[in-house]
Design a protein around this motif. Structure first.
Motif, PDB file in Angstrom:
ATOM      1  N   ILE A   2      58.082  36.086  38.937  1.00 13.98           N
ATOM      2  CA  ILE A   2      57.541  35.370  40.094  1.00 13.98           C
ATOM      3  C   ILE A   2      56.944  36.334  41.115  1.00 13.98           C
ATOM      4  O   ILE A   2      55.790  36.184  41.537  1.00 13.98           O
ATOM      5  N   VAL A   3      57.730  37.354  41.530  1.00 16.28           N
ATOM      6  CA  VAL A   3      57.212  38.304  42.525  1.00 16.28           C
ATOM      7  C   VAL A   3      56.008  39.059  41.970  1.00 16.28           C
ATOM      8  O   VAL A   3      55.031  39.315  42.682  1.00 16.28           O
ATOM      9  N   ALA A   4      56.059  39.417  40.682  1.00 20.05           N
ATOM     10  CA  ALA A   4      54.947  40.151  40.073  1.00 20.05           C
ATOM     11  C   ALA A   4      53.677  39.309  40.045  1.00 20.05           C
ATOM     12  O   ALA A   4      52.587  39.810  40.342  1.00 20.05           O
ATOM     13  N   ILE A   5      53.804  38.031  39.704  1.00 16.08           N
ATOM     14  CA  ILE A   5      52.629  37.158  39.674  1.00 16.08           C
ATOM     15  C   ILE A   5      52.069  36.968  41.072  1.00 16.08           C
ATOM     16  O   ILE A   5      50.847  37.011  41.294  1.00 16.08           O
ATOM     17  N   VAL A   6      52.975  36.767  42.041  1.00 14.41           N
ATOM     18  CA  VAL A   6      52.528  36.603  43.427  1.00 14.41           C
ATOM     19  C   VAL A   6      51.859  37.885  43.924  1.00 14.41           C
ATOM     20  O   VAL A   6      50.801  37.850  44.560  1.00 14.41           O
ATOM     21  N   GLY A   7      52.449  39.034  43.610  1.00 16.51           N
ATOM     22  CA  GLY A   7      51.867  40.299  44.039  1.00 16.51           C
ATOM     23  C   GLY A   7      50.514  40.565  43.424  1.00 16.51           C
ATOM     24  O   GLY A   7      49.689  41.275  43.987  1.00 16.51           O
ATOM     25  N   ASN A   8      50.280  39.992  42.236  1.00 15.11           N
ATOM     26  CA  ASN A   8      49.003  40.187  41.540  1.00 15.11           C
ATOM     27  C   ASN A   8      48.045  39.028  41.733  1.00 15.11           C
ATOM     28  O   ASN A   8      47.047  38.910  41.010  1.00 15.11           O
ATOM     29  N   ALA A   9      48.348  38.145  42.676  1.00 18.69           N
ATOM     30  CA  ALA A   9      47.486  36.976  42.878  1.00 18.69           C
ATOM     31  C   ALA A   9      46.049  37.386  43.180  1.00 18.69           C
ATOM     32  O   ALA A   9      45.097  36.762  42.713  1.00 18.69           O
ATOM     33  N   ALA A  10      45.895  38.462  43.974  1.00 17.09           N
ATOM     34  CA  ALA A  10      44.547  38.916  44.323  1.00 17.09           C
ATOM     35  C   ALA A  10      43.778  39.366  43.088  1.00 17.09           C
ATOM     36  O   ALA A  10      42.631  38.966  42.866  1.00 17.09           O
ATOM     37  N   GLU A  11      44.440  40.216  42.258  1.00 20.04           N
ATOM     38  CA  GLU A  11      43.768  40.700  41.054  1.00 20.04           C
ATOM     39  C   GLU A  11      43.516  39.563  40.077  1.00 20.04           C
ATOM     40  O   GLU A  11      42.474  39.494  39.435  1.00 20.04           O
ATOM     41  N   HIS A  12      44.507  38.655  39.966  1.00 17.34           N
ATOM     42  CA  HIS A  12      44.384  37.562  39.012  1.00 17.34           C
ATOM     43  C   HIS A  12      43.205  36.659  39.375  1.00 17.34           C
ATOM     44  O   HIS A  12      42.329  36.398  38.544  1.00 17.34           O
ATOM     45  N   GLY A  13      43.191  36.198  40.613  1.00 20.58           N
ATOM     46  CA  GLY A  13      42.104  35.321  41.040  1.00 20.58           C
ATOM     47  C   GLY A  13      40.761  36.010  40.959  1.00 20.58           C
ATOM     48  O   GLY A  13      39.778  35.438  40.466  1.00 20.58           O
ATOM     49  N   GLY A  14      40.703  37.261  41.428  1.00 21.73           N
ATOM     50  CA  GLY A  14      39.443  37.993  41.412  1.00 21.73           C
ATOM     51  C   GLY A  14      38.927  38.226  40.005  1.00 21.73           C
ATOM     52  O   GLY A  14      37.740  38.022  39.712  1.00 21.73           O
ATOM     53  N   ALA A  15      39.806  38.641  39.087  1.00 21.41           N
ATOM     54  CA  ALA A  15      39.387  38.925  37.717  1.00 21.41           C
ATOM     55  C   ALA A  15      38.903  37.663  37.006  1.00 21.41           C
ATOM     56  O   ALA A  15      37.904  37.690  36.282  1.00 21.41           O
ATOM     57  N   VAL A  16      39.601  36.555  37.206  1.00 23.62           N
ATOM     58  CA  VAL A  16      39.220  35.307  36.532  1.00 23.62           C
ATOM     59  C   VAL A  16      37.863  34.813  37.037  1.00 23.62           C
ATOM     60  O   VAL A  16      36.995  34.419  36.250  1.00 23.62           O
ATOM     61  N   ILE A  17      37.676  34.849  38.359  1.00 20.66           N
ATOM     62  CA  ILE A  17      36.406  34.390  38.932  1.00 20.66           C
ATOM     63  C   ILE A  17      35.249  35.253  38.436  1.00 20.66           C
ATOM     64  O   ILE A  17      34.195  34.751  38.037  1.00 20.66           O
ATOM     65  N   ILE A  18      35.456  36.561  38.440  1.00 17.67           N
ATOM     66  CA  ILE A  18      34.404  37.488  38.030  1.00 17.67           C
ATOM     67  C   ILE A  18      34.103  37.347  36.536  1.00 17.67           C
ATOM     68  O   ILE A  18      32.945  37.364  36.112  1.00 17.67           O
ATOM     69  N   ALA A  19      35.148  37.193  35.715  1.00 12.17           N
ATOM     70  CA  ALA A  19      34.937  37.025  34.272  1.00 12.17           C
ATOM     71  C   ALA A  19      34.199  35.727  33.982  1.00 12.17           C
ATOM     72  O   ALA A  19      33.355  35.661  33.084  1.00 12.17           O
ATOM     73  N   ARG A  20      34.512  34.681  34.735  1.00 15.09           N
ATOM     74  CA  ARG A  20      33.848  33.394  34.543  1.00 15.09           C
ATOM     75  C   ARG A  20      32.359  33.499  34.836  1.00 15.09           C
ATOM     76  O   ARG A  20      31.548  32.738  34.275  1.00 15.09           O
ATOM     77  N   ARG A  21      31.988  34.440  35.693  1.00  9.56           N
ATOM     78  CA  ARG A  21      30.577  34.635  36.021  1.00  9.56           C
ATOM     79  C   ARG A  21      29.873  35.568  35.037  1.00  9.56           C
ATOM     80  O   ARG A  21      28.734  35.957  35.252  1.00  9.56           O
ATOM     81  N   GLY A  22      30.562  35.936  33.972  1.00 10.99           N
ATOM     82  CA  GLY A  22      29.950  36.737  32.922  1.00 10.99           C
ATOM     83  C   GLY A  22      30.123  38.234  33.066  1.00 10.99           C
ATOM     84  O   GLY A  22      29.610  38.992  32.243  1.00 10.99           O
ATOM     85  N   LYS A  23      30.856  38.693  34.087  1.00  6.25           N
ATOM     86  CA  LYS A  23      31.047  40.135  34.303  1.00  6.25           C
ATOM     87  C   LYS A  23      32.398  40.556  33.734  1.00  6.25           C
ATOM     88  O   LYS A  23      33.332  40.914  34.460  1.00  6.25           O
ATOM     89  N   VAL A  24      32.510  40.516  32.413  1.00  7.73           N
ATOM     90  CA  VAL A  24      33.777  40.800  31.738  1.00  7.73           C
ATOM     91  C   VAL A  24      34.190  42.254  31.945  1.00  7.73           C
ATOM     92  O   VAL A  24      35.377  42.558  32.095  1.00  7.73           O
ATOM     93  N   GLY A  25      33.212  43.157  31.952  1.00  6.48           N
ATOM     94  CA  GLY A  25      33.520  44.574  32.147  1.00  6.48           C
ATOM     95  C   GLY A  25      34.233  44.820  33.473  1.00  6.48           C
ATOM     96  O   GLY A  25      35.235  45.540  33.524  1.00  6.48           O
ATOM     97  N   LEU A  26      33.750  44.211  34.543  1.00  4.84           N
ATOM     98  CA  LEU A  26      34.370  44.380  35.854  1.00  4.84           C
ATOM     99  C   LEU A  26      35.747  43.733  35.879  1.00  4.84           C
ATOM    100  O   LEU A  26      36.695  44.299  36.421  1.00  4.84           O
ATOM    101  N   ALA A  27      35.872  42.540  35.288  1.00  4.52           N
ATOM    102  CA  ALA A  27      37.164  41.850  35.270  1.00  4.52           C
ATOM    103  C   ALA A  27      38.217  42.677  34.529  1.00  4.52           C
ATOM    104  O   ALA A  27      39.366  42.792  34.974  1.00  4.52           O
TER     105      ALA A  27
END
Length: 344
Positions: free
Chosen positions: A236-261
């Motif tokens: 739980i704490v790990a997922i919450v602590g990584n919320a920024a990376e998780h949300g950012g990576a998913v949004i960026i990957a969805r836009r086709g920038k898999v390398g950045l994600a």
């Protein structure tokens, strides 16, 4: 809607410090607040990466995204919760390399091409960090894992990890800078680099405050749910602590920038192992007798397995949806192991 939902952030702070709301309410509201903050960090990172290239963009996202975790860990050490800190560190590495990366690949678009050299470098240093953790960990499997001798033995390990992180980061940033200059592409964004960095810093500061509120409400929330402290920390704490990376990576990957994600997920996991863990171990001497980096076998095994699986996924220099599903399945297995392990 995401811009409007940022209003949840001041609402969370008011509920905590003005109305003294209960733990269940604070947990729900603070968790919801992290969603728009994660989106904002991802948005700012994507704009910054247009100026710096994906490698540097991934480093920026990992750096800003892991700042709250470092702060939370120091608070936990000061509160006498070393097992929670170690669990959250191990869980954070695993969730970045399996959950965040897996989800990003699962929703990704485009050809899935990634920079294997860069990603393998980050995964390799996670593997090396796991091997170094064996020095204070193995003696901790018998007797008190937080004894003074193991805390002292963790100091040279932490120092070596920090040195390796600085060397690897300097090399990686120079390489990505050369690649970006060689590409000579014009930034496709209206955000300037300074403005992107200011937004990143502001969103990170807000994330730190909200994350602290969420973590302080976890104990009361978990007591009602009957969950072990180790599982709370590692999942739980790990997922919450990584919320920024998780949300950012998913949004960026969805836009086709898999390398950045992919860079975001791997850089964040590597940064936890080589920067957050040793920094907490060294800084803990200022607030407590010192944190021993004495991880449990299940923690070391899952960190090493996550790094090796990541290397296998990027063997062909691509990341596709079915490989993302494989990483998510591996994370589900790790969560099951954490549940079965219980408290130390």
């Amino acid at each position: 809607m995401l811009w409007a939902s940022l209003a949840l952030v001041p609402a969370t702070i008011v509920l905590r410090f003005v109305f003294q709301a209960g733990d269940v309410t604070l947990f729900a509201v603070s968790a919801a607040s992290l969603v728009p903050l994660a989106w904002l960090i991802g948005e700012a990172t994507e704009h910054a990466a247009e100026h710096t290239g994906p490698g540097v963009g991934g480093f920026l996202n990992a750096s800003f995204g892991n700042a709250p975790e470092l702060i939370i860990s120091l608070f936990a050490v000061g509160s006498g919760l070393p097992n929670v800190v170690r669990g959250s560190i191990a869980g954070s590495v695993v969730s970045n390399l399996l959950l965040v990366l897996g989800m990003a690949l699962l929703v990704s678009r485009g050809d899935g091409r990634v920079d294997r050299t860069s990603l393998w470098g980050g995964l390799a240093i996670v593997l090396c960090a796991t091997l170094l953790f064996l020095a204070p960990s193995v003696p901790g499997w018998s007797g008190d894992p937080d004894r003074y001798e193991l805390a002292l033995a963790s100091v040279p390990v932490a120092s070596l990890l920090l040195l390796a992180y600085l060397v690897q980061t300097a090399r990686s940033l120079r390489r990505h800078r050369r690649l970006h200059l060689a590409a000579a592409t014009e930034p496709d964004t209206e955000w300037t680099l300074p403005f992107s960095l200011v937004v990143l810093a502001a969103a990170t500061a807000a994330t730190a405050v909200v994350s602290e509120i969420l973590v302080h409400s976890l104990e009361g929330f978990a007591a009602k749910a009957g969950i072990s402290e180790f599982f709370i920390a590692a999942v739980i704490v790990a997922i919450v602590g990584n919320a920024a990376e998780h949300g950012g990576a998913v949004i960026i990957a969805r836009r086709g920038k898999v390398g950045l994600a992919a860079e975001i997920a791997v850089a964040s996991g590597a940064q936890v192992a080589l920067l957050v863990a040793p920094a907490v171990a060294l800084l803990s001497w200022a607030v407590a007798p010192g944190l021993a980096l004495s991880f449990r076998p299940v923690e070391l095994a899952t960190m090493a397995a996550a790094a090796l699986l990541g290397m296998a996924v990027f063997w062909d220099r691509r990341g596709v949806s079915r490989e993302g599903a494989l990483l998510l399945l591996a994370y589900a297995l790790a969560v099951a192991l954490y549940w079965a392990a219980g408290d130390r």
